[in-house]
Each structure stands twice: as C-alpha cells, then as structure tokens.
Enzyme design. Structure first.
Site, short mmCIF file in Angstrom:
data_model
loop_
_atom_site.label_atom_id
_atom_site.label_comp_id
_atom_site.label_asym_id
_atom_site.label_seq_id
_atom_site.Cartn_x
_atom_site.Cartn_y
_atom_site.Cartn_z
N GLU A 44 -9.39 3.62 2.16
CA GLU A 44 -8.88 3.66 0.77
C GLU A 44 -7.81 2.61 0.50
O GLU A 44 -7.59 2.23 -0.63
CB GLU A 44 -8.35 5.06 0.45
CG GLU A 44 -6.91 5.35 0.89
CD GLU A 44 -6.68 5.28 2.40
OE1 GLU A 44 -7.66 5.41 3.16
OE2 GLU A 44 -5.53 5.08 2.81
N ASP A 96 1.71 6.63 5.25
CA ASP A 96 0.71 5.65 4.81
C ASP A 96 1.15 4.88 3.56
O ASP A 96 0.42 4.03 3.06
CB ASP A 96 -0.63 6.36 4.58
CG ASP A 96 -1.83 5.45 4.81
OD1 ASP A 96 -1.67 4.42 5.49
OD2 ASP A 96 -2.92 5.77 4.30
N LYS A 152 0.86 -1.19 0.00
CA LYS A 152 0.00 0.00 0.00
C LYS A 152 0.89 1.23 0.00
O LYS A 152 1.69 1.43 0.92
CB LYS A 152 -0.92 0.00 1.24
CG LYS A 152 -1.65 1.33 1.46
CD LYS A 152 -2.58 1.31 2.68
CE LYS A 152 -3.16 2.70 2.97
NZ LYS A 152 -4.05 2.73 4.15
N ASP A 192 -2.62 10.36 3.22
CA ASP A 192 -4.01 9.96 3.43
C ASP A 192 -4.74 11.02 4.24
O ASP A 192 -4.63 11.07 5.46
CB ASP A 192 -4.06 8.60 4.16
CG ASP A 192 -5.49 8.10 4.35
OD1 ASP A 192 -6.42 8.67 3.73
OD2 ASP A 192 -5.68 7.13 5.12
N ASP A 229 -12.14 7.06 3.50
CA ASP A 229 -10.95 6.89 4.33
C ASP A 229 -10.53 5.42 4.43
O ASP A 229 -9.45 5.11 4.90
CB ASP A 229 -11.21 7.47 5.73
CG ASP A 229 -9.93 7.69 6.51
OD1 ASP A 229 -8.85 7.64 5.89
OD2 ASP A 229 -10.02 7.93 7.73
N LYS A 284 -10.19 13.10 7.62
CA LYS A 284 -9.68 12.79 8.96
C LYS A 284 -9.63 14.05 9.81
O LYS A 284 -9.50 15.15 9.26
CB LYS A 284 -8.26 12.23 8.86
CG LYS A 284 -8.15 10.84 8.29
CD LYS A 284 -6.69 10.40 8.25
CE LYS A 284 -6.55 8.98 7.73
NZ LYS A 284 -7.19 7.97 8.58
N ARG A 329 -7.63 -0.60 1.30
CA ARG A 329 -8.19 -1.85 0.78
C ARG A 329 -8.67 -1.67 -0.65
O ARG A 329 -8.72 -2.63 -1.43
CB ARG A 329 -9.32 -2.33 1.71
CG ARG A 329 -10.51 -1.41 1.77
CD ARG A 329 -11.36 -1.66 3.00
NE ARG A 329 -10.74 -1.14 4.21
CZ ARG A 329 -11.25 -1.24 5.43
NH1 ARG A 329 -12.41 -1.85 5.62
NH2 ARG A 329 -10.61 -0.74 6.45
#
Ligand code: BES
Ligand code: MN
Ligand code: ZN
Length: 499
Positions: A352, A291, A268, A273, A350, A280, A354
């Site tokens: 995101e 991230d 990933k 993010d 959020d 967030k 996956r």
C-alpha cells in the site's frame, strides 16, 4: 533538555558534575582535562596510570571530587583515537555522557567542554553542534502512558569555553544542534505514539500545531479534496478504515524564496498497516504503528528546517492513511486510476505504501519541484539486503544522488545506492492495468521503487526505503533508543542546506 554556552573555566563550574575528556593513549592530559587533573592533585593521571581508564571510545570514569574543583563530581569520557575523531564520534560521546549521567541520580545539571574542538579536521562549530545533537538525542524519552512519572535524567547542560572569542560561534552551533535534535525527537514521538492515538487526522493536527509554533505554512487536504483531485489510488488504501485520510503540506519559504523551485520531501504516513484484505500475520503486527515513519521524518525535518532557518524554499508532504480491512476495503484484483490517469492493478493490498506515494508524487508536480525525495518504510526486503546498516537509495538523477550521499556522510545517516535498471519494470507490467503493485519476491526493493518512479513527472527524484532503519527492537547505541529512531531527519536537513 536545555543547553547553553558560557565563557569560563570548567574547573570553576558549580554544576552537579563537570565533564572533561581524554583521547586514547594520552598519558598526560592537557588543556581543560589537564587543568582539572591538576586541580584534583593528579587524580585523572593516576586513573590513567592504574590502567583502569585508557580513553577508549565509549568508556567513562566518574570521580568524586573533594575540593579542587567547584563541582562534586567529575566525569571523564574516552574519545577514542584522536585521528579517528569526527562529528559522528563527537555525537556519540555526548550521548554516552548523557546516558551515564542519567544513571547518576544526583545529576540534574552538568557542565561540559566541547569534545574534540579544534582536533584534526573537526572545526569547533561542528564539534559543538554534534555535542548538542548527541545530548538531545540521548535525552529522548518515549511518550508516557503510565500513571507513574518516568525517572528524569539531567535537564540542563552548560557548555563551557575558555576562549571568549569562540563563544558566539559555539552558541550558534549548539542552538542548531539542539534544533535538529528536537526535529529528530518530534519524528520519534510521532512514530512511537500508539496507532489509536495517532490516526491520520491526529497526525495532521500535530503537524498543524508544529507549523503554527514555527511559522511554517500548513495546508491539510481531506478525502473530499483529494477526491476532487482524482487521488483515487491513495483513497482506495484508506477505504477500509473508519479514519479519514489526510494529505499534509508544509511549506518553508523565507522572504525572497517564494518563487524558487522547491526541494520537496514526501513521506509515507501509514498510521497502521494491517495489510488490508491481504492481511499480515498477527505476530509483530503492532510494529506497523511505525509505518508512518517516513512522514514523521518529513514533519520533524520541516520543524528543524524552519527553526534553523534554512535559506531556501522547502515543501514537506505527509501522506497519512490507515490500511485496514473491512466491507468497504479495496481488494486484490481491483484496478485503480489516480491523479496521473495511469491505471494500476492491485495484486496485494499490503503493498500500500507505493500506492499512496503514487498519488503523492503526482500531486507535488504542481509545485514544479527542483527535486523530490520520498521516504518510506516500503519493504521488508530492504532489511534482508542491507540489515540495519543503511537505508536503500533509489533515484533517477546522478546530481541528486551525489547530494544525498554527501548529506548521508555529513549526518552519519547511512544510505546505500540500489539499482534502478529499466528491466525492473518487467515484473510490474500489468495484465489489465498499466502496472501492478507487486512484482513478486525477486528484486522486490527495486520493483517497488520503479513503481513509484512510474508516477513521478519529469523532476529529479529519489526514494529512500527506510523500513530497516526507522525503528529498532533494541537500543542500538546511546543515541538510538528502542522504538522509533527518527532516521532521515538529520539527513534531510543537511540535504536542504547543501543541495
Ligand atoms: N509496511 C510494509 C513494509 C514493512 C514490513 C516494513 C516489515 C517494516 C517491516 C509494507 O507496506 C509491506 O507490507 N510491504 C510488503 C510488500 C509486498 C506485499 C509486495 C512486504 O515487504 O512484504
Ligand atoms: Mn503493507
Ligand atoms: Zn506499509
């Protein structure tokens, strides 16, 4: 940090400091430590007798020599109990030595013996590799954006071995340890870079430069190419960002392995993010530059796998995307259909990680993998479950799980198996889409893993949720600095060699 191995007597090394060691409870030092003690007229024995130094793990004592040995300083490092000494302890003691000497301004070059070589079950090569790893990991410094140059610790280390017949083996092990350490430090660098510097295209360029330097094959897909492949779930995450998404594919295939079913790592790589439209809270949002740590670990591991010369085909994929909110951004409520044709309903922009992995794990099916392992800073909840003691391991294959647990034990990068029962599909069954990208708070780590599994295609697969271990807000120990840890690199190298 430059490390070399030499045949010789540690007492005769003309370095700024020589390093010897002591197991806990030893009152009369033997071996190289004993020889240095004699040369110093019993200074180490007196230190022990005084009670000031007992060989406890992590303890050190610095002595200033007045002749007797060639170096002006002698550092004694405590190794703890001999029966407990393993590669993890060897790595840590080397890191402690480096950090201690870094505070000793006059030391640029030190010479050391291999700690614990031949003790108990620890073979000399493993001890030497751990020494190099620990030293290189401790020598790590974050990218410098200050006008003033950072203070530098020791730059050179000579590993001294008295027994000439061992030198070649130790030299090879030290080189291996240094290469693996460099892979970890590359992953740390990528993860620590600010998000305005390390956006997806910049990350792909760093991977490309690394591939050119190490001889890996590197392919980079941009948004047009991913669109042609129907990677619409990944692309939706990128839509709110002005920065183009990139899919980086690194391939290691030594001669004769080109046709082998590859082991595949998928990372990933969310370079920042914000949460997107499901934005967030601003508090600690800056940490979301990390991230992309899963992708960074894949890139660092691929560098090490190439340098060490692992004898199998390995492919590393970094899915690099920025998750931002704007007028073009994807929304909660959207329904997306990506590469597999399976529809997914967005509940939270959020969740995101996956989403980009859904298309990335579908993409790698074309390589007919032997196994796929993804690494992702996927959920805050994994830290609630495990603290910072272990990453979460989710998989659909017992052999792969056993191999990962073995690699975890070897590398000291802890994993803990988490449940993947079919019932965890229930909360993510979609109303309009086949699945939805959030199943609510209960069992959030397992439902997120089930979501990714839904897009895998038949091959053995494992998912490592590293959100709790990829970075640290404090210095954890001498080899784990504040900021990015590089977690996963050593584990993946080990898996590539053992699976
Ligand atoms: N990157 C975050 C996970 C994360 C959070 C890592 C905090 C490290 C520290 C991920 O994209 C995310 O936002 N996950 C959500 C999922 C939720 C919306 C289903 C989470 O964990 O809250
Ligand atoms: Mn998120
Ligand atoms: Zn994320």
């Amino acid at each position: 940090m430059e490390i070399s191995v030499q045949q010789g007597n540690i007492a005769e090394q003309a370095a700024d400091c020589i390093v010897v060691n002591l197991f806990e409870g030893v009152t009369e030092p033997a071996g190289a430590t004993g020889a240095v003690d004699k040369a110093l007229n019993g200074a180490i024995s007196r230190l022990i007798a005084s009670g000031d130094f007992s060989g406890k793990a992590g303890s050190t004592a610095l002595l200033y020599a007045d002749g007797g040995v060639a170096a002006p300083r002698v550092l004694v490092v405590g190794l703890g109990a001999a029966e407990k000494f393993d590669t993890k302890a060897a790595r840590k003691s080397a890191a402690t030595v480096y950090k201690t000497l870094a505070k000793t301004k006059g030391v640029k070059h030190f010479a050391t013996i291999v700690h614990g070589a031949g003790i108990g079950g620890l073979d000399p090569a493993a001890a030497a590799q751990a020494l190099a790893e620990g030293t290189v990991l401790a020598a790590y410094r974050v990218p410098n954006y200050k006008r003033e140059a950072p203070e530098n610790g020791p730059e050179r280390c000579t590993v001294v071995e008295f027994d000439g017949s061992r030198v070649a083996t130790l030299a090879q092990a030290v080189q291996r340890g240094a290469q693996i350490g460099a892979g970890v430090n590359l992953a740390r660098d990528l993860s620590n870079e600010p998000p305005n510097v390390l956006y997806p295209v910049a990350m792909a360029q760093r991977a490309q430069a690394m591939a050119e330097a190490t001889g890996l094959r590197c392919t980079v897909l941009g948004e047009a190419e991913m669109s042609a492949l129907n990677m619409n779930i990944l692309l939706a995450v990128s839509r709110g960002s002005a920065n183009e998404a990139q899919l980086v594919i690194l391939e290691h295939a030594p001669a004769g392995t080109e046709q082998q079913a590859p082991l595949i790592f998928v990372g990933k790589g969310i370079t920042f993010d914000t949460g997107g439209i499901s934005i967030k809270p601003s508090e600690r949002m800056e940490e979301m530059k990390h991230d992309m740590s899963g992708a960074a670990a894949v890139i660092g591991a691929m560098q090490a796998i190439a340098q060490v010369g692992v004898a199998r085909r390995v492919i590393g994929v970094a899915a690099c995307v920025e998750n931002m909110p704007d007028g073009n951004a994807f929304r909660p409520g959207d329904i997306l259909t990506g590469m597999t044709g399976k529809s997914t309903e967005i509940l939270s922009t959020d969740a995101e990680g996956r989403l980009i992995l859904a298309d990335a794990v579908a993409y790698v099916a074309r390589f007919e993998p032997k196994a796929v392992v993804d690494l992702a800073t996927l959920t805050g909840a994994i830290g609630i479950a495990l603290g910072t003691q272990a990453a979460g391991l989710f998989d659909n294959n017992a052999d792969l799980e056993a191999a990962l647990m073995g690699a975890s034990a070897q590398s000291g990068e802890r994993l803990w198996p988490m449940p993947m029962w079919e019932e965890y599909m229930e909360p993510i069954k979609g109303d309009m889409g086949e699945v939805k990208n959030s199943g609510g708070r209960g069992g959030g780590v397992s439902t997120s893993a089930k979501f990714i599994e839904h897009f895998t295609e038949g091959y053995p697969w494992a998912h490592l949720d590293i959100a709790n271990v990829a970075w640290s807000t404090t210095e954890r120990d001498a080899m784990t600095p504040k900021g990015a840890t590089g977690f996963g690199v050593r584990l993946l190298v080990d898996l590539a060699e053992s699976y």
